[in-house]
Design a protein around this motif. Sequence first.
Motif, PDB file in Angstrom:
ATOM      1  N   ALA A   1      31.134  36.015  35.148  1.00 34.57           N
ATOM      2  CA  ALA A   1      30.858  34.649  34.684  1.00 34.57           C
ATOM      3  C   ALA A   1      29.358  34.449  34.459  1.00 34.57           C
ATOM      4  O   ALA A   1      28.937  33.835  33.466  1.00 34.57           O
ATOM      5  N   GLU A   2      28.540  34.972  35.373  1.00 34.82           N
ATOM      6  CA  GLU A   2      27.084  34.840  35.216  1.00 34.82           C
ATOM      7  C   GLU A   2      26.593  35.631  34.010  1.00 34.82           C
ATOM      8  O   GLU A   2      25.710  35.161  33.272  1.00 34.82           O
ATOM      9  N   LEU A   3      27.146  36.828  33.797  1.00 34.03           N
ATOM     10  CA  LEU A   3      26.747  37.623  32.633  1.00 34.03           C
ATOM     11  C   LEU A   3      27.138  36.932  31.336  1.00 34.03           C
ATOM     12  O   LEU A   3      26.349  36.879  30.378  1.00 34.03           O
ATOM     13  N   THR A   4      28.341  36.394  31.290  1.00 31.71           N
ATOM     14  CA  THR A   4      28.810  35.689  30.092  1.00 31.71           C
ATOM     15  C   THR A   4      27.947  34.473  29.799  1.00 31.71           C
ATOM     16  O   THR A   4      27.631  34.164  28.636  1.00 31.71           O
ATOM     17  N   ASP A   5      27.549  33.783  30.858  1.00 30.56           N
ATOM     18  CA  ASP A   5      26.672  32.623  30.680  1.00 30.56           C
ATOM     19  C   ASP A   5      25.311  33.037  30.112  1.00 30.56           C
ATOM     20  O   ASP A   5      24.756  32.360  29.237  1.00 30.56           O
ATOM     21  N   GLU A   6      24.775  34.171  30.608  1.00 26.37           N
ATOM     22  CA  GLU A   6      23.495  34.673  30.092  1.00 26.37           C
ATOM     23  C   GLU A   6      23.608  35.032  28.615  1.00 26.37           C
ATOM     24  O   GLU A   6      22.688  34.792  27.828  1.00 26.37           O
ATOM     25  N   VAL A   7      24.760  35.594  28.228  1.00 24.06           N
ATOM     26  CA  VAL A   7      24.967  35.965  26.821  1.00 24.06           C
ATOM     27  C   VAL A   7      25.082  34.719  25.954  1.00 24.06           C
ATOM     28  O   VAL A   7      24.489  34.632  24.862  1.00 24.06           O
ATOM     29  N   SER A   8      25.829  33.720  26.427  1.00 26.48           N
ATOM     30  CA  SER A   8      26.025  32.500  25.636  1.00 26.48           C
ATOM     31  C   SER A   8      24.722  31.721  25.453  1.00 26.48           C
ATOM     32  O   SER A   8      24.528  31.040  24.436  1.00 26.48           O
ATOM     33  N   ARG A   9      23.825  31.834  26.419  1.00 24.85           N
ATOM     34  CA  ARG A   9      22.535  31.160  26.316  1.00 24.85           C
ATOM     35  C   ARG A   9      21.510  31.986  25.533  1.00 24.85           C
ATOM     36  O   ARG A   9      20.345  31.582  25.421  1.00 24.85           O
ATOM     37  N   LYS A  10      21.953  33.136  25.025  1.00 25.46           N
ATOM     38  CA  LYS A  10      21.086  34.020  24.222  1.00 25.46           C
ATOM     39  C   LYS A  10      19.954  34.626  25.047  1.00 25.46           C
ATOM     40  O   LYS A  10      18.950  35.086  24.507  1.00 25.46           O
ATOM     41  N   HIS A  11      20.127  34.610  26.381  1.00 28.31           N
ATOM     42  CA  HIS A  11      19.134  35.266  27.225  1.00 28.31           C
ATOM     43  C   HIS A  11      19.326  36.786  27.226  1.00 28.31           C
ATOM     44  O   HIS A  11      18.414  37.533  27.540  1.00 28.31           O
ATOM     45  N   VAL A  12      20.542  37.195  26.893  1.00 23.76           N
ATOM     46  CA  VAL A  12      20.884  38.614  26.801  1.00 23.76           C
ATOM     47  C   VAL A  12      21.422  38.862  25.398  1.00 23.76           C
ATOM     48  O   VAL A  12      22.375  38.207  24.974  1.00 23.76           O
ATOM     49  N   ASN A  13      20.798  39.823  24.689  1.00 28.49           N
ATOM     50  CA  ASN A  13      21.142  40.006  23.281  1.00 28.49           C
ATOM     51  C   ASN A  13      21.724  41.378  22.937  1.00 28.49           C
ATOM     52  O   ASN A  13      22.226  41.564  21.834  1.00 28.49           O
ATOM     53  N   ASP A  14      21.651  42.346  23.849  1.00 28.49           N
ATOM     54  CA  ASP A  14      22.146  43.682  23.524  1.00 28.49           C
ATOM     55  C   ASP A  14      22.751  44.304  24.774  1.00 28.49           C
ATOM     56  O   ASP A  14      22.493  43.860  25.902  1.00 28.49           O
ATOM     57  N   PRO A  15      23.584  45.348  24.620  1.00 30.15           N
ATOM     58  CA  PRO A  15      24.261  45.959  25.777  1.00 30.15           C
ATOM     59  C   PRO A  15      23.313  46.491  26.837  1.00 30.15           C
ATOM     60  O   PRO A  15      23.593  46.377  28.029  1.00 30.15           O
ATOM     61  N   GLU A  16      22.214  47.075  26.426  1.00 31.56           N
ATOM     62  CA  GLU A  16      21.288  47.622  27.417  1.00 31.56           C
ATOM     63  C   GLU A  16      20.702  46.510  28.278  1.00 31.56           C
ATOM     64  O   GLU A  16      20.582  46.645  29.496  1.00 31.56           O
ATOM     65  N   HIS A  17      20.347  45.405  27.656  1.00 33.48           N
ATOM     66  CA  HIS A  17      19.836  44.251  28.389  1.00 33.48           C
ATOM     67  C   HIS A  17      20.920  43.665  29.292  1.00 33.48           C
ATOM     68  O   HIS A  17      20.644  43.149  30.380  1.00 33.48           O
ATOM     69  N   LEU A  18      22.164  43.768  28.855  1.00 36.00           N
ATOM     70  CA  LEU A  18      23.282  43.276  29.659  1.00 36.00           C
ATOM     71  C   LEU A  18      23.374  44.053  30.975  1.00 36.00           C
ATOM     72  O   LEU A  18      23.566  43.467  32.041  1.00 36.00           O
ATOM     73  N   PHE A  19      23.220  45.366  30.891  1.00 40.48           N
ATOM     74  CA  PHE A  19      23.310  46.171  32.094  1.00 40.48           C
ATOM     75  C   PHE A  19      22.116  45.938  33.019  1.00 40.48           C
ATOM     76  O   PHE A  19      22.235  45.956  34.240  1.00 40.48           O
ATOM     77  N   GLU A  20      20.958  45.708  32.437  1.00 39.72           N
ATOM     78  CA  GLU A  20      19.785  45.363  33.247  1.00 39.72           C
ATOM     79  C   GLU A  20      20.020  44.042  33.988  1.00 39.72           C
ATOM     80  O   GLU A  20      19.623  43.881  35.143  1.00 39.72           O
ATOM     81  N   THR A  21      20.673  43.115  33.320  1.00 40.93           N
ATOM     82  CA  THR A  21      20.964  41.828  33.955  1.00 40.93           C
ATOM     83  C   THR A  21      21.971  41.996  35.079  1.00 40.93           C
ATOM     84  O   THR A  21      21.854  41.355  36.139  1.00 40.93           O
ATOM     85  N   LEU A  22      22.980  42.860  34.873  1.00 40.73           N
ATOM     86  CA  LEU A  22      23.947  43.146  35.932  1.00 40.73           C
ATOM     87  C   LEU A  22      23.233  43.719  37.158  1.00 40.73           C
ATOM     88  O   LEU A  22      23.527  43.331  38.286  1.00 40.73           O
ATOM     89  N   HIS A  23      22.302  44.618  36.927  1.00 40.61           N
ATOM     90  CA  HIS A  23      21.530  45.207  38.033  1.00 40.61           C
ATOM     91  C   HIS A  23      20.807  44.111  38.815  1.00 40.61           C
ATOM     92  O   HIS A  23      20.844  44.074  40.054  1.00 40.61           O
ATOM     93  N   ARG A  24      20.158  43.189  38.121  1.00 41.98           N
ATOM     94  CA  ARG A  24      19.404  42.120  38.786  1.00 41.98           C
ATOM     95  C   ARG A  24      20.328  41.224  39.600  1.00 41.98           C
ATOM     96  O   ARG A  24      20.018  40.871  40.751  1.00 41.98           O
ATOM     97  N   LEU A  25      21.493  40.869  39.043  1.00 41.66           N
ATOM     98  CA  LEU A  25      22.418  39.985  39.745  1.00 41.66           C
ATOM     99  C   LEU A  25      22.986  40.643  41.001  1.00 41.66           C
ATOM    100  O   LEU A  25      23.176  39.980  42.033  1.00 41.66           O
ATOM    101  N   MET A  26      23.258  41.938  40.942  1.00 42.21           N
ATOM    102  CA  MET A  26      23.805  42.642  42.105  1.00 42.21           C
ATOM    103  C   MET A  26      22.762  42.746  43.220  1.00 42.21           C
ATOM    104  O   MET A  26      23.088  42.577  44.401  1.00 42.21           O
ATOM    105  N   VAL A  27      21.518  43.011  42.837  1.00 46.15           N
ATOM    106  CA  VAL A  27      20.454  43.062  43.843  1.00 46.15           C
ATOM    107  C   VAL A  27      20.278  41.699  44.503  1.00 46.15           C
ATOM    108  O   VAL A  27      20.156  41.593  45.731  1.00 46.15           O
ATOM    109  N   GLU A  28      20.273  40.645  43.704  1.00 44.54           N
ATOM    110  CA  GLU A  28      20.097  39.294  44.241  1.00 44.54           C
ATOM    111  C   GLU A  28      21.210  38.938  45.215  1.00 44.54           C
ATOM    112  O   GLU A  28      20.963  38.279  46.238  1.00 44.54           O
TER     113      GLU A  28
END
Length: 414
Positions: free
Chosen positions: A163-190
Amino acid sequence: MFGFLKRKKRKNEAAEVQDEASQESTAATKAGDATPAPAEPTADTNLSAPPAPEPPPEMARPAKPAVADEEPAAEPEPNGDSLRQESVAQPAPPSKAPAVATSKPEQSGSLFSRLAKTRSGLTEGLGDLFLGKKQIDDDLIEELETRLIMADVGQATTAALIAELTDEVSRKHVNDPEHLFETLHRLMVERLEAAQPAEPPARRQPGRPHVMVVCGINGGGKTTSIGKLAHRFKAEGRDVTLAAADTFRAAAVEQLISWGERNNVRVIGEPGRGDPASVAFDAVSSAKARSSDLLIVDTAGRLHTQSGLMDELGKLIRVISKAEPEAPDEVLLVIDASIGQNALVQARQFNQAVKLTGLIVTKLDGTAKGGIVFAIADELGLPIHFIGVGEKAEDLRPFEPRAFVDALLDRQPD
């Protein structure tokens, strides 16, 4: 960039280079086939003469001339000894820098190598999926969700992450698959850092021993983990005492005594003693009298469904409080990561019975279900103090959220 993405890119580039080389080789072969036609025979050419016969194979290579009065040297027999001598006699070629292939063994005991099974479940196949796409679509999100569930991250935690990843994509904060995986890494660490204390426990109390009670089910690695903790704290220069309060199983008492002898620490308790609460009481009194820095109490293994044994664990903790009003300082649950979601159920029930202060997660090196730590941290908010990633005493390590997620997602420094 994540390791599996970089390796996949290198493989693709190598394949392209190989294809180009193959095409050049094919072109050169075709050019070589176009040889000039033979010249027409002249008048001196005898057309009727048959071609000269080719020499037999044994005549194609002239024999070595023999030397007078010299016996031929006997050929060595190809036995195992001669092969070993030859192998030892050949020196290795000098090298100023280590070869690329030898860089991996340096990580043989690292957290990265020990979490290979869980990492393979998360990242295997994602390289093709991520590199084959330039945009984020539903298939990519769905595949990522499936792999998180397969790693036992848990339905609720996985749904929250997606849900958090989808929200980041819908807000255009994440624009490509590589950035998506970087965002997943950040959310898991947090998520893991939110459950961890700002600083690791000092485990030092003024004027008295720090009392740590360790509980868990049979077979989860409880007594072994206590022995490894004693090794760690002893190496830090602390005076450690162990309490063998797992009186229901004589082998557990003997095992703890063996760890005490190995680490040169005192063990209170002996085989045949029946009441675990009395062992714990005596251990606290002895540790105070000897000015020990740390007392670790082993308890009987029990299932979370055994209400009588869970009540007995609560009694043991109350008796410790009578011997030292401010104790116990920690109540740690040892859980086996290989049992997946059952570990979450155990942690929930033990926490309700004795109010846990933290976790020790064992056997992470032999399972693909290491994602269970996210579910436990997310639902219960319990910090993970140590993780077990091998058989050696040094393989019980303090838990570091960022290093753990890096190893799970194949993320290594560039």
